[in-house]
Design a protein around this motif. Structure first.
Motif, PDB file in Angstrom:
ATOM      1  N   GLY A 246      85.214  78.196  22.072  1.00  0.00           N
ATOM      2  CA  GLY A 246      84.880  78.589  20.705  1.00  0.00           C
ATOM      3  C   GLY A 246      83.498  78.125  20.292  1.00  0.00           C
ATOM      4  O   GLY A 246      83.245  77.842  19.123  1.00  0.00           O
ATOM      5  N   GLU A 274      76.112  73.077  13.170  1.00  0.00           N
ATOM      6  CA  GLU A 274      77.293  72.205  13.165  1.00  0.00           C
ATOM      7  C   GLU A 274      77.314  71.157  14.265  1.00  0.00           C
ATOM      8  O   GLU A 274      76.703  71.307  15.322  1.00  0.00           O
ATOM      9  CB  GLU A 274      78.562  73.058  13.224  1.00  0.00           C
ATOM     10  CG  GLU A 274      78.675  73.906  14.473  1.00  0.00           C
ATOM     11  CD  GLU A 274      79.995  74.681  14.500  1.00  0.00           C
ATOM     12  OE1 GLU A 274      80.122  75.641  13.708  1.00  0.00           O
ATOM     13  OE2 GLU A 274      80.892  74.325  15.286  1.00  0.00           O
ATOM     14  N   ASN A 276      80.125  68.734  16.391  1.00  0.00           N
ATOM     15  CA  ASN A 276      81.539  68.621  16.747  1.00  0.00           C
ATOM     16  C   ASN A 276      81.779  67.390  17.607  1.00  0.00           C
ATOM     17  O   ASN A 276      80.965  67.057  18.469  1.00  0.00           O
ATOM     18  CB  ASN A 276      81.981  69.860  17.547  1.00  0.00           C
ATOM     19  CG  ASN A 276      81.809  71.152  16.759  1.00  0.00           C
ATOM     20  OD1 ASN A 276      82.607  71.469  15.902  1.00  0.00           O
ATOM     21  ND2 ASN A 276      80.727  71.878  17.047  1.00  0.00           N
ATOM     22  N   TYR A 284      86.799  75.609  18.930  1.00  0.00           N
ATOM     23  CA  TYR A 284      85.835  75.238  17.883  1.00  0.00           C
ATOM     24  C   TYR A 284      85.354  76.423  17.042  1.00  0.00           C
ATOM     25  O   TYR A 284      84.378  76.317  16.319  1.00  0.00           O
ATOM     26  CB  TYR A 284      84.711  74.388  18.504  1.00  0.00           C
ATOM     27  CG  TYR A 284      85.318  73.033  18.845  1.00  0.00           C
ATOM     28  CD1 TYR A 284      85.329  72.002  17.924  1.00  0.00           C
ATOM     29  CD2 TYR A 284      86.020  72.852  20.037  1.00  0.00           C
ATOM     30  CE1 TYR A 284      85.980  70.810  18.178  1.00  0.00           C
ATOM     31  CE2 TYR A 284      86.686  71.666  20.308  1.00  0.00           C
ATOM     32  CZ  TYR A 284      86.662  70.644  19.367  1.00  0.00           C
ATOM     33  OH  TYR A 284      87.341  69.481  19.600  1.00  0.00           O
ATOM     34  N   GLY A 285      86.064  77.555  17.171  1.00  0.00           N
ATOM     35  CA  GLY A 285      86.004  78.563  16.117  1.00  0.00           C
ATOM     36  C   GLY A 285      85.140  79.797  16.312  1.00  0.00           C
ATOM     37  O   GLY A 285      85.466  80.859  15.803  1.00  0.00           O
ATOM     38  N   TRP A 286      83.998  79.663  16.987  1.00  0.00           N
ATOM     39  CA  TRP A 286      83.108  80.817  17.124  1.00  0.00           C
ATOM     40  C   TRP A 286      83.795  81.927  17.920  1.00  0.00           C
ATOM     41  O   TRP A 286      84.455  81.617  18.886  1.00  0.00           O
ATOM     42  CB  TRP A 286      81.814  80.375  17.817  1.00  0.00           C
ATOM     43  CG  TRP A 286      80.824  81.479  18.029  1.00  0.00           C
ATOM     44  CD1 TRP A 286      80.486  82.079  19.219  1.00  0.00           C
ATOM     45  CD2 TRP A 286      80.026  82.118  17.018  1.00  0.00           C
ATOM     46  NE1 TRP A 286      79.541  83.039  19.006  1.00  0.00           N
ATOM     47  CE2 TRP A 286      79.244  83.092  17.663  1.00  0.00           C
ATOM     48  CE3 TRP A 286      79.925  81.976  15.628  1.00  0.00           C
ATOM     49  CZ2 TRP A 286      78.359  83.917  16.987  1.00  0.00           C
ATOM     50  CZ3 TRP A 286      79.045  82.786  14.946  1.00  0.00           C
ATOM     51  CH2 TRP A 286      78.273  83.740  15.630  1.00  0.00           C
TER      52      TRP A 286
HETATM   53 CA    CA Z   1      82.372  75.884  15.326  1.00  0.00          CA
END
Ligand code: CA
Length: 406
Positions: A246, A274, A276, A284-286
């Motif tokens: 992510g 960001e 992390n 981690y979202g991407w």
């Molecule tokens: Ca992220």
């Protein structure tokens, strides 16, 4: 409600002391007073070409290794008065590496010495090769048998090849964890918006941080997948090499020397940069999230399964994060435990303190760059020497260190 009241009280206190409170989008309060530190030139007599890695072999010698993005590994004796004549070429693979100033995310991007380098002479590099189509290579090299100051240029053994769909977002940090495994930071493959959705695809190595064992070989591979990797043993569902995913383009990750925590700065696209702290199996979202925010048409609100960064900043503060490392050196005890990072575009440098137990950022404090010509520093990387002292370098080949601002 209590949290809101505390926040208001803190705001009043901060204003009272002339400090602006800082908040992440999750409402954390942090000390944002400037650190009484500044950046100054280090090794002022030298100016290597685009030094994108600075590191130590941890072999008892006090050499500082520097990687030029164009494809040369050099070292200097770790003395401030070194001159260009002191720079020694350790390995030159420029003819194998593709680099172009207009495409400055390619090149020789990573270098990591084996934790047992002193006895086995092994080190690892990550580069984008001149071979077509676009490809990244992770290779092992060895020091030459009869000269500790030269690598054996014929010792290359390719560990892994990764096809790259676009020229940008190659990631490129490689680093050994305290567990002895090699971690490899890969970008999402490039272009905009992650068009191939590599960040969320665990069947693709792109957009992930990998974790491999370079001391063993699985059948058909020049490395082995550790059995405690999060996706180990399910090859039809996911690549076993993936440790976390992510990510858009992790530009520099590092391990806290004190506790082994993995820090990764992920460069944002539209609005948010960001930081992390990465755990095994984390998403981690991407490209569903950018920073703490929904991203794109198919983006999602925060939910279980997606881990938001511990810190973010928006594009008024800077536009491209350069991640550094947690300071564990000796010369600046007041900086102990601060994660040092920068923004390549705004040229600012900060120290961020994270409470690992409480899982919150308690300070994000600027380190002055005012004494540097131009007033800002387009930092391209951070490094640590044998003693844990931190160095920064910029796109102009200037190297910097952090000192007290008296
Ligand atoms: Ca992220």
């Amino acid at each position: 409600m209590k949290r809101v009241k505390t926040a208001i009280l803190l705001s009043i206190l901060c204003v009272g002391f002339g400090l602006a409170p800082a908040k992440t989008s999750e409402g954390q309060e942090a000390d944002v007073s400037p650190l009484p530190l500044k950046i100054e030139r280090a090794f002022p007599e030298i100016r290597p070409r685009r030094p994108v890695v600075m590191t130590t072999a941890d072999d008892g010698t006090d050499r500082l290794f520097m990687v030029t993005q164009q494809g040369v590994v050099q070292f200097i004796p770790n003395r401030q008065d070194v001159t260009e004549d002191d720079i020694q070429v350790y390995l030159d693979i420029e003819s194998k590496v593709v680099y172009d100033d207009r495409k400055n995310e390619e090149g020789l991007l990573g270098l990591a010495f084996h934790p047992k380098y002193k006895s086995n002479g092994e080190f690892f590099v990550y580069y984008t090769t001149t071979d077509e189509p676009l490809t990244s290579v992770v290779s092992r090299f060895r020091v030459s048998k009869d000269d500790p100051n030269k690598a054996d240029p014929n010792s290359e053994e390719e560990i892994m090849r990764i096809k790259q769909p676009f020229w940008n977002h190659n990631g490129g940090t490689i680093a050994f964890g305290t567990d002895g495994y090699l971690y490899i930071g890969l970008g999402d493959g490039g272009a905009f918006n992650d068009p191939q959705m590599n960040g969320q695809n665990i069947q693709s190595l792109l957009g992930s941080i990998l974790r491999i064992d370079v001391d063993k070989k699985d059948e058909g591979k020049n490395y082995s997948i550790p059995k405690d990797n999060p996706f180990y043993g399910h090859p039809r569902l996911a690549r076993g090499e993936i440790y976390a995913y992510g990510f858009r383009n992790v530009w520099r990750m590092s391990f806290d020397r004190k506790n082994g925590a993995l820090w990764a700065a992920d460069v944002g696209q539209d609005l948010w940069e960001e930081i992390n702290v990465v755990v095994s199996g984390g998403n981690y979202g991407w490209n569903l999230r950018e920073g703490n925010h929904k991203f794109g048409l198919v983006g999602v609100e925060a939910q279980n399964g997606l881990i938001d960064p511990i810190w973010e900043y928006d594009h008024k503060v800077g536009k491209s994060i350069t991640g550094g490392c947690v300071y564990r050196g000796q010369l600046l005890p007041q900086l102990d435990g601060y994660y040092i990072y920068a923004d390549y575009v705004s040229g600012k440098v900060w120290g961020l303190k994270y409470d690992y137990d409480q899982k919150r950022v308690v300070a994000n404090r600027e380190i002055s760059t005012a004494s540097i010509e131009g007033g800002n520093v387009p930092v391209i990387t951070f490094g640590q020497d044998h003693q844990g002292e931190v160095y920064l370098s910029d796109a102009f080949g200037r190297i910097f260190r952090i000192v007290e601002d008296k």
